[in-house]
Design a protein around this motif. Structure first.
Motif, PDB file in Angstrom:
ATOM      1  N   SER A 163       0.829  -1.204   0.000  1.00  8.68           N
ATOM      2  CA  SER A 163       0.000   0.000   0.000  1.00  8.68           C
ATOM      3  C   SER A 163       0.866   1.258   0.000  1.00  8.68           C
ATOM      4  O   SER A 163       0.535   2.257  -0.659  1.00  8.68           O
ATOM      5  CB  SER A 163      -0.919  -0.004   1.224  1.00  8.68           C
ATOM      6  N   PHE A 164       1.996   1.194   0.716  1.00 10.69           N
ATOM      7  CA  PHE A 164       2.912   2.334   0.756  1.00 10.69           C
ATOM      8  C   PHE A 164       3.521   2.601  -0.614  1.00 10.69           C
ATOM      9  O   PHE A 164       3.618   3.761  -1.063  1.00 10.69           O
ATOM     10  CB  PHE A 164       4.002   2.076   1.792  1.00 10.69           C
ATOM     11  N   ILE A 165       3.934   1.537  -1.313  1.00  8.40           N
ATOM     12  CA  ILE A 165       4.507   1.692  -2.652  1.00  8.40           C
ATOM     13  C   ILE A 165       3.453   2.241  -3.614  1.00  8.40           C
ATOM     14  O   ILE A 165       3.738   3.124  -4.442  1.00  8.40           O
ATOM     15  CB  ILE A 165       5.057   0.352  -3.161  1.00  8.40           C
ATOM     16  N   SER A 166       2.238   1.747  -3.510  1.00  6.67           N
ATOM     17  CA  SER A 166       1.156   2.273  -4.360  1.00  6.67           C
ATOM     18  C   SER A 166       0.918   3.746  -4.073  1.00  6.67           C
ATOM     19  O   SER A 166       0.695   4.542  -4.994  1.00  6.67           O
ATOM     20  CB  SER A 166      -0.126   1.472  -4.117  1.00  6.67           C
ATOM     21  N   LEU A 167       0.982   4.123  -2.794  1.00  6.62           N
ATOM     22  CA  LEU A 167       0.811   5.532  -2.422  1.00  6.62           C
ATOM     23  C   LEU A 167       1.932   6.388  -2.993  1.00  6.62           C
ATOM     24  O   LEU A 167       1.701   7.515  -3.463  1.00  6.62           O
ATOM     25  CB  LEU A 167       0.758   5.663  -0.902  1.00  6.62           C
ATOM     26  N   LEU A 168       3.170   5.864  -2.976  1.00 11.49           N
ATOM     27  CA  LEU A 168       4.296   6.606  -3.550  1.00 11.49           C
ATOM     28  C   LEU A 168       4.114   6.826  -5.049  1.00 11.49           C
ATOM     29  O   LEU A 168       4.432   7.899  -5.577  1.00 11.49           O
ATOM     30  CB  LEU A 168       5.603   5.854  -3.289  1.00 11.49           C
ATOM     31  N   ILE A 169       3.627   5.798  -5.741  1.00  7.03           N
ATOM     32  CA  ILE A 169       3.402   5.921  -7.180  1.00  7.03           C
ATOM     33  C   ILE A 169       2.379   7.014  -7.468  1.00  7.03           C
ATOM     34  O   ILE A 169       2.579   7.880  -8.336  1.00  7.03           O
ATOM     35  CB  ILE A 169       2.945   4.566  -7.767  1.00  7.03           C
ATOM     36  N   VAL A 170       1.286   6.991  -6.724  1.00  7.89           N
ATOM     37  CA  VAL A 170       0.247   8.006  -6.914  1.00  7.89           C
ATOM     38  C   VAL A 170       0.770   9.392  -6.538  1.00  7.89           C
ATOM     39  O   VAL A 170       0.535  10.382  -7.239  1.00  7.89           O
ATOM     40  CB  VAL A 170      -1.003   7.644  -6.088  1.00  7.89           C
ATOM     41  N   MET A 171       1.512   9.467  -5.422  1.00 16.05           N
ATOM     42  CA  MET A 171       2.047  10.751  -4.963  1.00 16.05           C
ATOM     43  C   MET A 171       3.023  11.333  -5.976  1.00 16.05           C
ATOM     44  O   MET A 171       2.992  12.536  -6.262  1.00 16.05           O
ATOM     45  CB  MET A 171       2.740  10.577  -3.606  1.00 16.05           C
ATOM     46  N   SER A 172       3.892  10.495  -6.524  1.00 11.77           N
ATOM     47  CA  SER A 172       4.852  10.977  -7.514  1.00 11.77           C
ATOM     48  C   SER A 172       4.146  11.486  -8.763  1.00 11.77           C
ATOM     49  O   SER A 172       4.526  12.520  -9.330  1.00 11.77           O
ATOM     50  CB  SER A 172       5.826   9.859  -7.883  1.00 11.77           C
ATOM     51  N   ILE A 174       1.066  12.695  -8.938  1.00 10.11           N
ATOM     52  CA  ILE A 174       0.399  13.955  -8.599  1.00 10.11           C
ATOM     53  C   ILE A 174       1.408  15.099  -8.498  1.00 10.11           C
ATOM     54  O   ILE A 174       1.154  16.221  -8.936  1.00 10.11           O
ATOM     55  CB  ILE A 174      -0.385  13.810  -7.282  1.00 10.11           C
ATOM     56  N   THR A 175       2.588  14.792  -7.939  1.00 12.08           N
ATOM     57  CA  THR A 175       3.632  15.813  -7.819  1.00 12.08           C
ATOM     58  C   THR A 175       4.071  16.318  -9.183  1.00 12.08           C
ATOM     59  O   THR A 175       4.243  17.535  -9.383  1.00 12.08           O
ATOM     60  CB  THR A 175       4.836  15.244  -7.066  1.00 12.08           C
ATOM     61  N   GLU A 176       4.233  15.414 -10.121  1.00  6.89           N
ATOM     62  CA  GLU A 176       4.620  15.826 -11.469  1.00  6.89           C
ATOM     63  C   GLU A 176       3.513  16.637 -12.135  1.00  6.89           C
ATOM     64  O   GLU A 176       3.793  17.533 -12.941  1.00  6.89           O
ATOM     65  CB  GLU A 176       4.952  14.591 -12.298  1.00  6.89           C
ATOM     66  N   TYR A 221      10.891  22.278  -3.639  1.00  2.34           N
ATOM     67  CA  TYR A 221      10.358  21.266  -2.722  1.00  2.34           C
ATOM     68  C   TYR A 221       9.537  20.217  -3.480  1.00  2.34           C
ATOM     69  O   TYR A 221       9.481  19.052  -3.086  1.00  2.34           O
ATOM     70  CB  TYR A 221       9.538  21.906  -1.603  1.00  2.34           C
ATOM     71  N   LEU A 222       8.887  20.615  -4.596  1.00  5.35           N
ATOM     72  CA  LEU A 222       8.189  19.627  -5.418  1.00  5.35           C
ATOM     73  C   LEU A 222       9.184  18.733  -6.141  1.00  5.35           C
ATOM     74  O   LEU A 222       8.995  17.510  -6.246  1.00  5.35           O
ATOM     75  CB  LEU A 222       7.292  20.330  -6.431  1.00  5.35           C
ATOM     76  N   LEU A 223      10.242  19.354  -6.633  1.00  5.66           N
ATOM     77  CA  LEU A 223      11.256  18.603  -7.366  1.00  5.66           C
ATOM     78  C   LEU A 223      11.912  17.559  -6.479  1.00  5.66           C
ATOM     79  O   LEU A 223      12.068  16.390  -6.869  1.00  5.66           O
ATOM     80  CB  LEU A 223      12.305  19.569  -7.928  1.00  5.66           C
ATOM     81  N   TYR A 224      12.265  17.939  -5.259  1.00  5.10           N
ATOM     82  CA  TYR A 224      12.943  17.007  -4.364  1.00  5.10           C
ATOM     83  C   TYR A 224      11.965  16.007  -3.743  1.00  5.10           C
ATOM     84  O   TYR A 224      12.353  14.879  -3.397  1.00  5.10           O
ATOM     85  CB  TYR A 224      13.696  17.777  -3.288  1.00  5.10           C
ATOM     86  N   THR A 225      10.710  16.399  -3.592  1.00  4.12           N
ATOM     87  CA  THR A 225       9.704  15.433  -3.140  1.00  4.12           C
ATOM     88  C   THR A 225       9.542  14.325  -4.171  1.00  4.12           C
ATOM     89  O   THR A 225       9.478  13.131  -3.834  1.00  4.12           O
ATOM     90  CB  THR A 225       8.360  16.134  -2.904  1.00  4.12           C
ATOM     91  N   ASP A 226       9.487  14.731  -5.434  1.00  3.03           N
ATOM     92  CA  ASP A 226       9.394  13.744  -6.512  1.00  3.03           C
ATOM     93  C   ASP A 226      10.633  12.865  -6.538  1.00  3.03           C
ATOM     94  O   ASP A 226      10.547  11.643  -6.766  1.00  3.03           O
ATOM     95  CB  ASP A 226       9.219  14.465  -7.848  1.00  3.03           C
ATOM     96  N   ALA A 227      11.793  13.462  -6.296  1.00  2.00           N
ATOM     97  CA  ALA A 227      13.034  12.683  -6.280  1.00  2.00           C
ATOM     98  C   ALA A 227      13.037  11.677  -5.133  1.00  2.00           C
ATOM     99  O   ALA A 227      13.495  10.526  -5.295  1.00  2.00           O
ATOM    100  CB  ALA A 227      14.231  13.614  -6.171  1.00  2.00           C
ATOM    101  N   CYS A 228      12.528  12.058  -3.971  1.00  2.00           N
ATOM    102  CA  CYS A 228      12.454  11.125  -2.835  1.00  2.00           C
ATOM    103  C   CYS A 228      11.530   9.954  -3.146  1.00  2.00           C
ATOM    104  O   CYS A 228      11.828   8.797  -2.819  1.00  2.00           O
ATOM    105  CB  CYS A 228      11.976  11.861  -1.586  1.00  2.00           C
ATOM    106  N   CYS A 229      10.394  10.252  -3.779  1.00  2.00           N
ATOM    107  CA  CYS A 229       9.476   9.178  -4.170  1.00  2.00           C
ATOM    108  C   CYS A 229      10.147   8.227  -5.155  1.00  2.00           C
ATOM    109  O   CYS A 229      10.046   6.999  -5.019  1.00  2.00           O
ATOM    110  CB  CYS A 229       8.211   9.770  -4.793  1.00  2.00           C
TER     111      CYS A 229
END
Length: 437
Positions: A163-172, A174-176, A221-229
């Motif tokens: 579920s966490f990995i799925s959330l990261l995929i969705v979050m990344s 949305i961030t883009e 902060y969006l760029l690095y958030t996407d990079a963390c994901c």
């Protein structure tokens, strides 16, 4: 019965099918000249002289239908009979399936399409099950890691991680998407503006396009958030590959190959983007643009969500099995688009309408047939309104035709997927018969 050498027109034949006795005239068995029954006197290895009968270890229920066909001349199958099994019975008795009556073709051939559907449904289930069974012989820590990363249903912790990995995929994703909003962008530096101008010149774009691109620099902060994901997703991808018991099968998936190229492109483009001012040559700018475009391949990772939701797999199989119906639908839409497009153009050509050429008219016809109706083009004449109503009604009828077939196929795949998953879960992947593999 008379001795074998005394076969005559009026003699009766006794046939023992696995304990069930069938008796008929010898002439009845000669209905199908090419069959084994027509030459039953040659089956000496099946003849019991003591009981004065022929014995065959076959299915009496199916033989009853074949013997009845010898009397009537055509083969009729009970609706509850398996077509594949009956085909094997016909093959044993050397009776051609061409003798099957048209009213029973569905019962005879329905099983063939069902077998194809079962193969598709069980293919990916068996691959995953085989991988899980293979880890039984591997060290316990590797087994636990593999199940943890790849099978969310193996444990509560695996479900949480999945579920966490799925959330990261969705979050990344949305961030883009947020990076394209003016609210989440910042101004370019002078060196970055210079590079942007070089990119615009290199691609032959207009100055207005350059102004639009200039406003697309995402906030850090969006760029690095996407990079963390992406970092966590990349680590998950690599760890899953490292503990996978069948690495070749794991990487054979074209989706994983595309995702891998997407991740590689993203990291190269990301490193070049944070040092954008250092891109001073045309080659480096072209390299940056190439990897920037290729990084869109990472969106294929959304297909990972398909594994978590079996209904998506069923939808894919449904559309693939309904390609013939979809082709007919596209063909009919194309024909109606041309017909209504030309008629509408002729109806509106002398009335200063927005529909001023055939291509615009065909565009209007397609939008109307598919019941979208943007409203950017519309008829002005009474005759045009009649054509529009007729076009809309035809569109509804054409779209409604394949819905029943696709829905029925979807229901069938759902049922088979549930049965196959239950069977594999209880008895293992090797318990599936090869006939449906």
């Amino acid at each position: 019965m008379e001795p074998l050498s005394g076969f005559n027109r009026n003699s009766n034949i006794r046939i023992n099918i696995c304990g069930t006795i069938f008796e008929c005239h010898s002439e009845t068995l000669k209905r199908f000249k090419e069959s084994k029954l027509a030459h039953i006197k040659r089956q000496t290895n099946h003849y019991d002289s003591v009981r004065n009968e022929y014995y065959f270890d076959r299915n009496p229920y199916m033989f009853n239908a074949i013997l009845d066909a010898c009397r009537k001349g055509t083969i009729h199958l009970p609706r509850d009979m398996c077509g594949a099994s009956f085909s094997e019975e016909l093959k044993f008795w050397d009776v051609s399936p061409s003798h099957v009556a048209p009213c029973c073709w569905e019962a005879l051939y329905r099983n063939e399409s069902d077998v194809v559907k079962i193969r598709k449904v069980t293919k990916y289930l068996r691959c995953d099950a085989h991988m899980i069974e293979d880890v039984q012989s591997i060290a316990s820590w590797r087994k636990k890691l593999w199940l943890f990363f790849d099978d969310p249903s193996s444990s509560v912790n695996a479900m949480i991680w999945g579920s966490f990995i799925s959330l990261l995929i969705v979050m990344s994703t949305i961030t883009e998407a947020l990076q394209t909003l003016p609210t989440f962008t910042v101004n370019l530096t002078e060196s970055e503006t210079r590079v942007l101008i070089e990119i615009v010149k290199l691609l032959g774009l207009e100055n207005s396009t350059a102004a639009n691109l200039e406003a697309l620099k995402p906030h850090p902060y969006l760029l690095y958030t996407d990079a963390c994901c992406h970092l966590l997703l990349t680590v998950d991808f690599l760890l899953t590959f490292m503990v996978c018991p069948r690495k070749r099968m794991y990487m054979f998936s074209y989706i994983r190959i595309i995702v891998l190229f997407g991740y590689i492109s993203f990291w190269i483009a990301f490193m070049m983007e944070i040092h954008l001012e250092s891109l001073t040559t045309v080659a480096s700018i072209r390299t940056y643009m190439a990897f920037k475009y290729l990084s869109i391949l990472q969106l294929t990772r959304l297909c990972y969500l398909v594994k978590r939701i079996p209904a998506f797999n069923i939808m894919i199989y449904t559309f693939l099995s309904s390609l013939q119906e979809l082709k007919v639908l596209m063909f009919m839409l194309g024909i109606l688009m041309f017909i209504f497009g030309f008629i509408m153009f002729i109806a509106e050509m002398f009335h200063n309408s927005k529909i001023d050429n055939v291509f615009v008219a065909m565009y209007w016809a397609l939008i109307t047939l598919t019941t979208v109706g943007y409203g950017d083009y519309y008829p002005d004449t009474a005759f045009g309104h009649v054509i529009a109503v007729t076009c809309a009604v035809c569109g509804v009828l054409v779209l409604a035709l394949p819905i029943g077939i696709i829905a029925s196929s979807y229901y069938t795949y759902c049922s088979y997927q549930q049965y196959a998953a239950t069977h594999i879960r209880r008895y293992g992947a090797n318990s599936i018969n090869d006939d449906s593999d």
